[in-house]
Write a protein that holds these residues in place. Structure first.
Motif, PDB file in Angstrom:
ATOM      1  N   ILE A  23      23.660 -28.873   8.266  1.00 18.36           N
ATOM      2  CA  ILE A  23      23.447 -27.466   7.931  1.00 18.36           C
ATOM      3  C   ILE A  23      23.698 -27.276   6.439  1.00 18.36           C
ATOM      4  O   ILE A  23      24.685 -27.779   5.897  1.00 18.36           O
ATOM      5  CB  ILE A  23      24.415 -26.560   8.731  1.00 18.36           C
ATOM      6  N   VAL A  24      22.787 -26.556   5.779  1.00 21.84           N
ATOM      7  CA  VAL A  24      22.979 -26.150   4.387  1.00 21.84           C
ATOM      8  C   VAL A  24      23.002 -24.624   4.350  1.00 21.84           C
ATOM      9  O   VAL A  24      22.671 -23.970   5.337  1.00 21.84           O
ATOM     10  CB  VAL A  24      21.877 -26.723   3.452  1.00 21.84           C
ATOM     11  N   TYR A  25      23.367 -24.083   3.211  1.00 18.99           N
ATOM     12  CA  TYR A  25      23.599 -22.646   3.097  1.00 18.99           C
ATOM     13  C   TYR A  25      22.811 -22.073   1.934  1.00 18.99           C
ATOM     14  O   TYR A  25      22.658 -22.715   0.899  1.00 18.99           O
ATOM     15  CB  TYR A  25      25.102 -22.379   2.919  1.00 18.99           C
ATOM     16  N   ARG A  26      22.344 -20.848   2.105  1.00 17.31           N
ATOM     17  CA  ARG A  26      21.563 -20.184   1.053  1.00 17.31           C
ATOM     18  C   ARG A  26      22.454 -19.662  -0.067  1.00 17.31           C
ATOM     19  O   ARG A  26      22.040 -19.586  -1.201  1.00 17.31           O
ATOM     20  CB  ARG A  26      20.757 -19.037   1.644  1.00 17.31           C
ATOM     21  N   SER A  27      23.674 -19.276   0.263  1.00 15.85           N
ATOM     22  CA  SER A  27      24.549 -18.682  -0.762  1.00 15.85           C
ATOM     23  C   SER A  27      25.944 -19.291  -0.686  1.00 15.85           C
ATOM     24  O   SER A  27      26.349 -19.830   0.357  1.00 15.85           O
ATOM     25  CB  SER A  27      24.650 -17.162  -0.565  1.00 15.85           C
ATOM     26  N   ASP A  28      26.654 -19.178  -1.780  1.00 18.45           N
ATOM     27  CA  ASP A  28      28.039 -19.649  -1.823  1.00 18.45           C
ATOM     28  C   ASP A  28      28.871 -18.916  -0.773  1.00 18.45           C
ATOM     29  O   ASP A  28      29.646 -19.534  -0.043  1.00 18.45           O
ATOM     30  CB  ASP A  28      28.652 -19.414  -3.203  1.00 18.45           C
ATOM     31  N   ALA A  29      28.702 -17.602  -0.680  1.00 12.28           N
ATOM     32  CA  ALA A  29      29.487 -16.802   0.258  1.00 12.28           C
ATOM     33  C   ALA A  29      29.262 -17.265   1.696  1.00 12.28           C
ATOM     34  O   ALA A  29      30.219 -17.358   2.477  1.00 12.28           O
ATOM     35  CB  ALA A  29      29.155 -15.321   0.107  1.00 12.28           C
TER      36      ALA A  29
ATOM     37  N   ARG B  25      24.712 -24.767  -3.768  1.00  9.26           N
ATOM     38  CA  ARG B  25      23.744 -25.650  -4.413  1.00  9.26           C
ATOM     39  C   ARG B  25      24.296 -27.076  -4.481  1.00  9.26           C
ATOM     40  O   ARG B  25      23.569 -28.038  -4.288  1.00  9.26           O
ATOM     41  CB  ARG B  25      23.411 -25.148  -5.815  1.00  9.26           C
ATOM     42  N   TRP B  26      25.578 -27.232  -4.745  1.00  7.60           N
ATOM     43  CA  TRP B  26      26.207 -28.552  -4.774  1.00  7.60           C
ATOM     44  C   TRP B  26      26.085 -29.224  -3.403  1.00  7.60           C
ATOM     45  O   TRP B  26      25.739 -30.388  -3.303  1.00  7.60           O
ATOM     46  CB  TRP B  26      27.675 -28.425  -5.190  1.00  7.60           C
ATOM     47  N   TRP B  27      26.385 -28.450  -2.325  1.00  5.98           N
ATOM     48  CA  TRP B  27      26.305 -29.014  -0.985  1.00  5.98           C
ATOM     49  C   TRP B  27      24.869 -29.447  -0.662  1.00  5.98           C
ATOM     50  O   TRP B  27      24.649 -30.508  -0.072  1.00  5.98           O
ATOM     51  CB  TRP B  27      26.827 -28.020   0.046  1.00  5.98           C
ATOM     52  N   ARG B  28      23.886 -28.649  -1.071  1.00  8.41           N
ATOM     53  CA  ARG B  28      22.487 -29.046  -0.836  1.00  8.41           C
ATOM     54  C   ARG B  28      22.173 -30.348  -1.568  1.00  8.41           C
ATOM     55  O   ARG B  28      21.466 -31.209  -1.052  1.00  8.41           O
ATOM     56  CB  ARG B  28      21.540 -27.920  -1.252  1.00  8.41           C
ATOM     57  N   HIS B  29      22.737 -30.515  -2.752  1.00  6.18           N
ATOM     58  CA  HIS B  29      22.565 -31.756  -3.517  1.00  6.18           C
ATOM     59  C   HIS B  29      23.205 -32.930  -2.766  1.00  6.18           C
ATOM     60  O   HIS B  29      22.601 -34.000  -2.645  1.00  6.18           O
ATOM     61  CB  HIS B  29      23.191 -31.578  -4.907  1.00  6.18           C
ATOM     62  N   VAL B  30      24.411 -32.735  -2.262  1.00  5.52           N
ATOM     63  CA  VAL B  30      25.101 -33.776  -1.482  1.00  5.52           C
ATOM     64  C   VAL B  30      24.249 -34.158  -0.275  1.00  5.52           C
ATOM     65  O   VAL B  30      24.038 -35.345   0.012  1.00  5.52           O
ATOM     66  CB  VAL B  30      26.507 -33.290  -1.033  1.00  5.52           C
ATOM     67  N   VAL B  31      23.747 -33.165   0.428  1.00 10.16           N
ATOM     68  CA  VAL B  31      22.944 -33.418   1.627  1.00 10.16           C
ATOM     69  C   VAL B  31      21.673 -34.197   1.278  1.00 10.16           C
ATOM     70  O   VAL B  31      21.310 -35.157   1.973  1.00 10.16           O
ATOM     71  CB  VAL B  31      22.614 -32.095   2.353  1.00 10.16           C
TER      72      VAL B  31
ATOM     73  N   GLU C 283      17.778 -34.291   9.876  1.00 11.66           N
ATOM     74  CA  GLU C 283      17.223 -32.951   9.958  1.00 11.66           C
ATOM     75  C   GLU C 283      18.112 -32.015   9.166  1.00 11.66           C
ATOM     76  O   GLU C 283      19.313 -31.957   9.413  1.00 11.66           O
ATOM     77  CB  GLU C 283      17.148 -32.486  11.411  1.00 11.66           C
ATOM     78  N   ILE C 284      17.513 -31.314   8.207  1.00 13.81           N
ATOM     79  CA  ILE C 284      18.268 -30.388   7.368  1.00 13.81           C
ATOM     80  C   ILE C 284      17.813 -28.983   7.703  1.00 13.81           C
ATOM     81  O   ILE C 284      16.618 -28.691   7.688  1.00 13.81           O
ATOM     82  CB  ILE C 284      18.029 -30.689   5.861  1.00 13.81           C
ATOM     83  N   ASP C 285      18.766 -28.137   8.030  1.00 16.25           N
ATOM     84  CA  ASP C 285      18.454 -26.767   8.427  1.00 16.25           C
ATOM     85  C   ASP C 285      19.382 -25.810   7.701  1.00 16.25           C
ATOM     86  O   ASP C 285      20.520 -26.156   7.376  1.00 16.25           O
ATOM     87  CB  ASP C 285      18.685 -26.605   9.923  1.00 16.25           C
TER      88      ASP C 285
END
Length: 104
Positions: free
Chosen positions: A58-64, A79-85, A96-98
């Protein structure tokens, strides 16, 4: 994101990148720790995905949104987590990334 994490202005970061200012030792060390933290996060995620029956992240659209779901990630931005993923996904086939709400 780097400016926010280092608590400096984006302009200062641009000056470091452009070579206008020398990066202070403390900042360089913080950046090295950040890269080590990122590499560690990628390694842990790869290990978890390799051990999982279902290879999904799971990735997130916003920091919050990320911090609400995963408070241990604060102060790292979504954004960092999306980079890690994405880095982990290059090492684990079929990931699968959602987004958190299920909309890809």
């Amino acid at each position: 994101d780097a400016a926010a994490l280092l608590e400096v202005s984006p302009r200062t970061v641009r000056h470091w990148i452009e070579g206008k200012y020398v990066i202070p030792d403390g900042v360089r060390e913080a950046l090295e720790r950040g890269e080590a933290r990122t590499a560690d996060a990628v390694g842990h995620l790869v290990a978890a995905l390799n051990d999982a029956a279902h290879v999904g992240v799971i990735v997130y659209r916003s920091d919050a949104d990320m911090w609400a779901a995963r408070p241990e990630m604060k102060p790292w931005p979504a954004r960092w987590w999306r980079h890690v993923v994405m880095r982990a996904a290059t090492e684990v086939p079929g990931v699968e990334i959602d987004y958190e709400n299920g909309a890809s």
